[in-house]
Scaffold this active site. Structure first.
Site, PDB file in Angstrom:
ATOM      1  N   ALA A 191       0.800  -1.195  -0.104  1.00  0.00           N
ATOM      2  CA  ALA A 191       0.033  -0.038   0.016  1.00  0.00           C
ATOM      3  C   ALA A 191       0.650   1.337  -0.012  1.00  0.00           C
ATOM      4  O   ALA A 191       1.954   1.191   0.351  1.00  0.00           O
ATOM      5  CB  ALA A 191      -0.933   0.062   1.348  1.00  0.00           C
ATOM      6  N   TYR A 248      -5.179   9.507   1.664  1.00  0.00           N
ATOM      7  CA  TYR A 248      -4.732   8.042   2.037  1.00  0.00           C
ATOM      8  C   TYR A 248      -5.975   7.420   2.243  1.00  0.00           C
ATOM      9  O   TYR A 248      -6.312   6.307   1.709  1.00  0.00           O
ATOM     10  CB  TYR A 248      -3.904   8.037   3.280  1.00  0.00           C
ATOM     11  CG  TYR A 248      -3.630   6.738   3.675  1.00  0.00           C
ATOM     12  CD1 TYR A 248      -3.253   5.678   3.211  1.00  0.00           C
ATOM     13  CD2 TYR A 248      -4.100   6.524   5.054  1.00  0.00           C
ATOM     14  CE1 TYR A 248      -3.062   4.562   3.694  1.00  0.00           C
ATOM     15  CE2 TYR A 248      -4.116   5.402   5.414  1.00  0.00           C
ATOM     16  CZ  TYR A 248      -3.380   4.230   5.085  1.00  0.00           C
ATOM     17  OH  TYR A 248      -3.351   3.067   5.565  1.00  0.00           O
TER      18      TYR A 248
END
Length: 288
Positions: free
Chosen positions: A60, A126
């Site tokens: 990620a 995010y």
């Protein structure tokens, strides 16, 4: 069974490497050098060549502040790459285990633990891109388990615990925010839980979104106080402060505690209390 783990060199990836030792399954750990998950063709080839039946996606884009300026890369890694993984493993009739985050919440003024069915209201890029990743999984129709977690730390890489161990041992005074609450989660605890679910074949029939963090609630200030205490760093004067004393491009959730009822009822696993796991991690760090 062949299991592909992406992001194998990260915190959770390293902890999974610890967890799976002696497994009856074959785990294939990759990072960007071995597999570019943004390349759909490469992902499909990896899955088909190795007859992968489960993908655990630990990869990620996790730099919360930098994501505000790096929107395209965050979207590529947290959403587009997830779609690639979902489509590839679905083609092989497999399952995707995706790691998501408490940052999919935050805009609403929650004061009770967030449930899985609560609407995502991220406050920054995010959290938004991680939510997009969840939505890509839903659109693909792949069999999946999504584990939202929070405040991950470990012996590996850069994380809050390691930073605070350094600062509380070198600074005479430190200010840490007390108006953001969540739950510190030892990555090894999450890795052990994922391994248990795979090893005991508890995936099929239990697809869905789950929340997993260690037990308990604290602020970043409380977290830092415990880090210093367990490490024996007694000379640093740690003081609470408001988050607006540390201006940031992104507004972090003020309360992102996760309700873990569904996880515990489904998998019958006891989750460690956050201070107990913190002690274990700090002991391990001191051994390195």
């Amino acid at each position: 069974m062949n299991i592909l783990v992406t992001g194998g060199n990260g915190q959770l990836g390293n902890c999974l490497q610890n967890a799976v030792k002696g497994s009856k399954d074959n785990y294939i750990f990759t990072d960007v050098a071995e597999l570019d998950i943004t390349d759909a063709t490469s992902v499909r080839q990896m899955v088909m060549d190795n007859d992968v039946k489960v993908i655990v996606n630990c990869a990620a884009y996790t730099n919360v502040d930098k994501a505000e300026d790096d929107t395209e890369l965050a979207e590529l890694l947290n959403a587009t790459a997830v779609r690639n993984l979902a489509e590839a493993v679905k083609e092989n009739d497999g399952t995707l285990i995706q790691i998501s985050t408490d940052y999919v919440f935050g805009k609403e003024p929650y004061n009770v633990p967030c449930r899985e069915d609560q609407k995502g209201t991220p406050t920054g890029v995010y959290g938004l891109t991680k939510l997009h990743g969840e939505q890509e999984i839903a659109k693909s129709g792949v069999k999946s388990l999504i584990f939202r977690t929070a405040w991950l730390y470990s012996e590996y890489g850069r994380n809050f615990v390691k930073t605070m161990l350094t600062l509380t041992s070198t600074k005479p005074q430190l200010k840490v925010v007390f108006d953001q609450a969540g739950t510190p989660t030892y990555a090894q605890d999450l890795a052990d839980a994922i391994f248990f679910i795979i090893e005991n074949r508890k995936i099929e029939g239990n697809e869905g979104i789950y929340h997993y963090s260690d037990e308990g609630v604290c602020s970043w200030f409380d977290f830092t106080k415990m880090i210093a205490e367990y490490a024996g760093n007694t000379t640093c004067d740690i003081r609470p402060c408001h988050s607006d004393e540390f201006p940031s491009k992104v507004v972090r959730p003020s309360y992102s505690v996760l309700d873990k009822t569904k996880f515990k009822e489904t998998f019958s696993l006891k989750i460690p209390y956050w201070t107990d796991s913190l002690k274990v991690c700090i002991k391990n760090i001191k051994k390195i």
